[in-house]
Write a protein that holds these residues in place. Sequence first.
Motif, mmCIF file in Angstrom:
data_model
loop_
_atom_site.group_PDB
_atom_site.id
_atom_site.type_symbol
_atom_site.label_atom_id
_atom_site.label_comp_id
_atom_site.label_asym_id
_atom_site.label_seq_id
_atom_site.Cartn_x
_atom_site.Cartn_y
_atom_site.Cartn_z
ATOM 1 N N ARG A 29 -14.921 1.076 0.868
ATOM 2 C CA ARG A 29 -14.047 0.664 1.971
ATOM 3 C C ARG A 29 -12.674 0.249 1.442
ATOM 4 N NH1 ARG A 29 -19.088 -2.247 3.750
ATOM 5 N NH2 ARG A 29 -20.012 -0.846 5.273
ATOM 6 N N GLN A 54 -8.941 1.957 2.100
ATOM 7 C CA GLN A 54 -7.801 1.149 2.519
ATOM 8 C C GLN A 54 -6.611 1.355 1.570
ATOM 9 O OE1 GLN A 54 -8.415 -3.092 2.363
ATOM 10 N NE2 GLN A 54 -6.692 -3.495 3.720
ATOM 11 N N THR A 61 -7.869 6.669 10.002
ATOM 12 C CA THR A 61 -9.102 7.118 10.671
ATOM 13 C C THR A 61 -10.262 7.125 9.687
ATOM 14 O OG1 THR A 61 -7.834 8.474 12.212
ATOM 15 C CG2 THR A 61 -10.170 9.031 11.937
ATOM 16 N N GLU A 87 -10.491 5.342 7.028
ATOM 17 C CA GLU A 87 -10.780 3.938 6.716
ATOM 18 C C GLU A 87 -11.699 3.335 7.782
ATOM 19 O OE1 GLU A 87 -8.299 -0.219 5.923
ATOM 20 O OE2 GLU A 87 -7.226 1.575 6.570
ATOM 21 N N ASP A 88 -11.420 3.633 9.050
ATOM 22 C CA ASP A 88 -12.271 3.144 10.143
ATOM 23 C C ASP A 88 -13.673 3.734 10.049
ATOM 24 O OD1 ASP A 88 -10.111 1.707 11.105
ATOM 25 O OD2 ASP A 88 -9.594 3.179 12.664
ATOM 26 N N GLN A 89 -13.754 5.016 9.714
ATOM 27 C CA GLN A 89 -15.071 5.653 9.574
ATOM 28 C C GLN A 89 -15.851 5.024 8.422
ATOM 29 O OE1 GLN A 89 -13.550 9.619 9.172
ATOM 30 N NE2 GLN A 89 -13.877 10.115 11.337
ATOM 31 N N ALA A 105 -15.460 1.967 7.311
ATOM 32 C CA ALA A 105 -15.829 0.609 7.731
ATOM 33 C C ALA A 105 -17.083 0.634 8.598
ATOM 34 C CB ALA A 105 -14.671 -0.033 8.490
#
Length: 172
Positions: A101, A105, A140, A142-144, A146
Amino acid sequence: MNRIAVLAIACLLTLPAAALAQTRSRTTSKRGTQSAKTSAQQASAEARTNGANKVADQIKNLTRFLYLLGGVAKGIEDLDRGNQGSPTALPQNEQNKAKLRSTFQDFRVGLDQLEITFRSTPELEQYYLKLAGSAAGAATAEDQAAAGHFDQAGRTMLGVVNRLTDVLLAMR
């Protein structure tokens, strides 16, 4: 009389030299203008080279990361599905997730900075449109990541690598 003839010839010989000296100084000033243009062209070429090197560095780092991500993501998924493994494997798995993660980032931050550099550098502005959206793609991913969808995050980052490669090709 002989002295006067020698003096006259010397004056005649120095007269064209003075005229040539004036012509040369004019040529020098023209060259100065040309060297100013050349200097601007060199600065532009240097900015483009630096921008291309930054894009190439991002591509190298991303592809190296994505190559390693495949094996790590599979190991994480295997441990998550079966919760099999030693008592130390599960905490290690959580540490691996946190590192992944963080890496996603870091890539997003690096791509944000790259976009800012291209947008704020006049010599690179023309390539910004091709680059724009790279940081959004990384966000996107990074969100996936997370959400624990590391495989999908890796696929999204492949799209970012494709965009960066297009920018590098345009900069040739």
